[in-house]
Design a protein around this motif. Sequence first.
Motif, mmCIF file in Angstrom:
data_model
loop_
_atom_site.group_PDB
_atom_site.id
_atom_site.type_symbol
_atom_site.label_atom_id
_atom_site.label_comp_id
_atom_site.label_asym_id
_atom_site.label_seq_id
_atom_site.Cartn_x
_atom_site.Cartn_y
_atom_site.Cartn_z
ATOM 1 N N ASN A 78 -1.597 -3.860 -8.925
ATOM 2 C CA ASN A 78 -0.003 -4.079 -8.978
ATOM 3 C C ASN A 78 0.717 -2.730 -8.959
ATOM 4 O O ASN A 78 1.825 -2.734 -8.575
ATOM 5 C CB ASN A 78 0.308 -4.649 -10.300
ATOM 6 C CG ASN A 78 -0.253 -6.179 -10.445
ATOM 7 O OD1 ASN A 78 -0.211 -6.709 -9.483
ATOM 8 N ND2 ASN A 78 -0.965 -6.422 -11.744
ATOM 9 N N GLU A 79 -0.101 -1.436 -9.162
ATOM 10 C CA GLU A 79 0.724 -0.290 -9.226
ATOM 11 C C GLU A 79 1.225 0.055 -7.932
ATOM 12 O O GLU A 79 2.322 0.711 -7.755
ATOM 13 C CB GLU A 79 -0.138 0.944 -9.748
ATOM 14 C CG GLU A 79 0.450 2.122 -10.114
ATOM 15 C CD GLU A 79 -0.240 2.811 -10.829
ATOM 16 O OE1 GLU A 79 -0.116 4.243 -10.800
ATOM 17 O OE2 GLU A 79 -1.340 2.661 -11.271
ATOM 18 N N PHE A 80 0.581 -0.365 -6.703
ATOM 19 C CA PHE A 80 0.541 0.082 -5.382
ATOM 20 C C PHE A 80 0.734 -1.192 -4.630
ATOM 21 O O PHE A 80 -0.253 -1.900 -4.650
ATOM 22 C CB PHE A 80 -0.178 1.181 -4.766
ATOM 23 C CG PHE A 80 -0.074 2.442 -5.544
ATOM 24 C CD1 PHE A 80 0.676 3.558 -5.019
ATOM 25 C CD2 PHE A 80 -1.235 2.619 -6.513
ATOM 26 C CE1 PHE A 80 0.637 4.789 -5.869
ATOM 27 C CE2 PHE A 80 -1.303 3.830 -7.356
ATOM 28 C CZ PHE A 80 -0.225 5.009 -6.933
ATOM 29 N N ALA A 81 2.004 -1.531 -3.987
ATOM 30 C CA ALA A 81 1.911 -2.564 -3.146
ATOM 31 C C ALA A 81 1.145 -2.216 -1.523
ATOM 32 O O ALA A 81 1.774 -1.395 -0.644
ATOM 33 C CB ALA A 81 3.189 -2.951 -2.811
ATOM 34 N N PHE A 82 0.220 -2.749 -1.541
ATOM 35 C CA PHE A 82 -0.458 -2.381 -0.200
ATOM 36 C C PHE A 82 -0.499 -3.652 0.739
ATOM 37 O O PHE A 82 -0.469 -4.802 0.328
ATOM 38 C CB PHE A 82 -2.150 -2.287 -0.439
ATOM 39 C CG PHE A 82 -2.194 -1.050 -1.205
ATOM 40 C CD1 PHE A 82 -2.454 0.133 -0.406
ATOM 41 C CD2 PHE A 82 -2.524 -1.048 -2.515
ATOM 42 C CE1 PHE A 82 -2.611 1.291 -1.018
ATOM 43 C CE2 PHE A 82 -3.118 0.253 -3.116
ATOM 44 C CZ PHE A 82 -2.760 1.452 -2.453
ATOM 45 N N HIS A 83 -0.318 -3.331 1.939
ATOM 46 C CA HIS A 83 -0.691 -4.241 3.097
ATOM 47 C C HIS A 83 -1.779 -4.050 4.031
ATOM 48 O O HIS A 83 -2.162 -2.720 4.364
ATOM 49 C CB HIS A 83 0.740 -4.229 4.185
ATOM 50 C CG HIS A 83 1.901 -4.431 3.410
ATOM 51 N ND1 HIS A 83 2.383 -5.747 3.486
ATOM 52 C CD2 HIS A 83 2.750 -3.735 2.786
ATOM 53 C CE1 HIS A 83 3.573 -5.636 2.729
ATOM 54 N NE2 HIS A 83 3.695 -4.517 2.168
ATOM 55 N N MET A 115 6.117 1.206 4.216
ATOM 56 C CA MET A 115 5.010 0.121 3.530
ATOM 57 C C MET A 115 3.723 0.862 3.380
ATOM 58 O O MET A 115 3.356 1.831 4.442
ATOM 59 C CB MET A 115 4.891 -0.745 4.501
ATOM 60 C CG MET A 115 6.094 -1.771 4.905
ATOM 61 S SD MET A 115 6.068 -2.823 6.280
ATOM 62 C CE MET A 115 4.691 -3.991 5.786
ATOM 63 N N ASN A 116 3.064 0.713 2.511
ATOM 64 C CA ASN A 116 1.723 1.550 2.245
ATOM 65 C C ASN A 116 0.626 0.447 2.739
ATOM 66 O O ASN A 116 0.764 -0.895 2.671
ATOM 67 C CB ASN A 116 1.414 1.475 0.507
ATOM 68 C CG ASN A 116 2.201 2.251 -0.261
ATOM 69 O OD1 ASN A 116 2.627 3.265 0.273
ATOM 70 N ND2 ASN A 116 2.800 1.710 -1.412
ATOM 71 N N VAL A 117 -0.264 0.970 3.662
ATOM 72 C CA VAL A 117 -1.195 0.379 4.496
ATOM 73 C C VAL A 117 -2.591 0.544 4.208
ATOM 74 O O VAL A 117 -2.842 1.828 4.100
ATOM 75 C CB VAL A 117 -0.474 0.564 6.025
ATOM 76 C CG1 VAL A 117 -1.420 -0.340 6.980
ATOM 77 C CG2 VAL A 117 0.629 0.347 6.070
ATOM 78 N N VAL A 118 -3.330 -0.353 4.172
ATOM 79 C CA VAL A 118 -4.797 -0.317 4.220
ATOM 80 C C VAL A 118 -5.243 -0.313 5.548
ATOM 81 O O VAL A 118 -5.411 -1.754 5.988
ATOM 82 C CB VAL A 118 -5.648 -1.057 3.142
ATOM 83 C CG1 VAL A 118 -7.123 -0.616 3.103
ATOM 84 C CG2 VAL A 118 -4.910 -0.735 1.653
#
Length: 202
Positions: free
Chosen positions: A28-33, A94-97
């Motif tokens: 929940n701390e980091f919103a990843f896509h 956006m944070n991306v994996v």
Amino acid sequence: MKQGTIVFLNGTSSSGKTSISNELLNHNEFAFHHVSIDDFFKRLFGDYIDFINTTCASAESADRKAEQVPNDILIDPLVELFFSTVKFMSAKGMNVVVDTVNDSDERLNACLRLLSDHPVLFVGVTCSKEELMRREKLRGDREIGLAISQYDNVYRLHEYDLELNTETLRSDECANLIVDFLRSNREYTAFQKLSHRSVGVS
């Protein structure tokens, strides 16, 4: 707008990248896509690739060099589009994996060229060759030996911000280590070091 962080998981097929990605999505701390090359090809270009395979099924290559032509013409540009999509998402904050296999100079250098001006946490995802073979047999949806064929090219890089051995660490433990790194605000240096030198297979 602040650029989103790119968590780049570098590993062969069956090394555990997707499992780690799924665990990161639960934080929940980091919103990843999650952006996977497999999903990218199947969902967006599945019909197109089926069309090419069907239309060109009867065509035979005259020699081994000719067999590489379809890959150069079709696949490499799509891989560049994949990395361009990752870049666009980061530019939108956006944070991306990223879940892909960079097993050629062309793919890796395209990745470095497109993403070097974005914040990339470069993570090595590893396990032994024996474990890769065991996982392939268990999965049943991968050609046995695929990961081994990728191994030397994928792991020729020795520059990482973080290395994770999925043979000794569970997926959730790997994800927690990545989150801990992000939380610490430590500088990401590995990707920048790679982008400033020519990458090639010796």
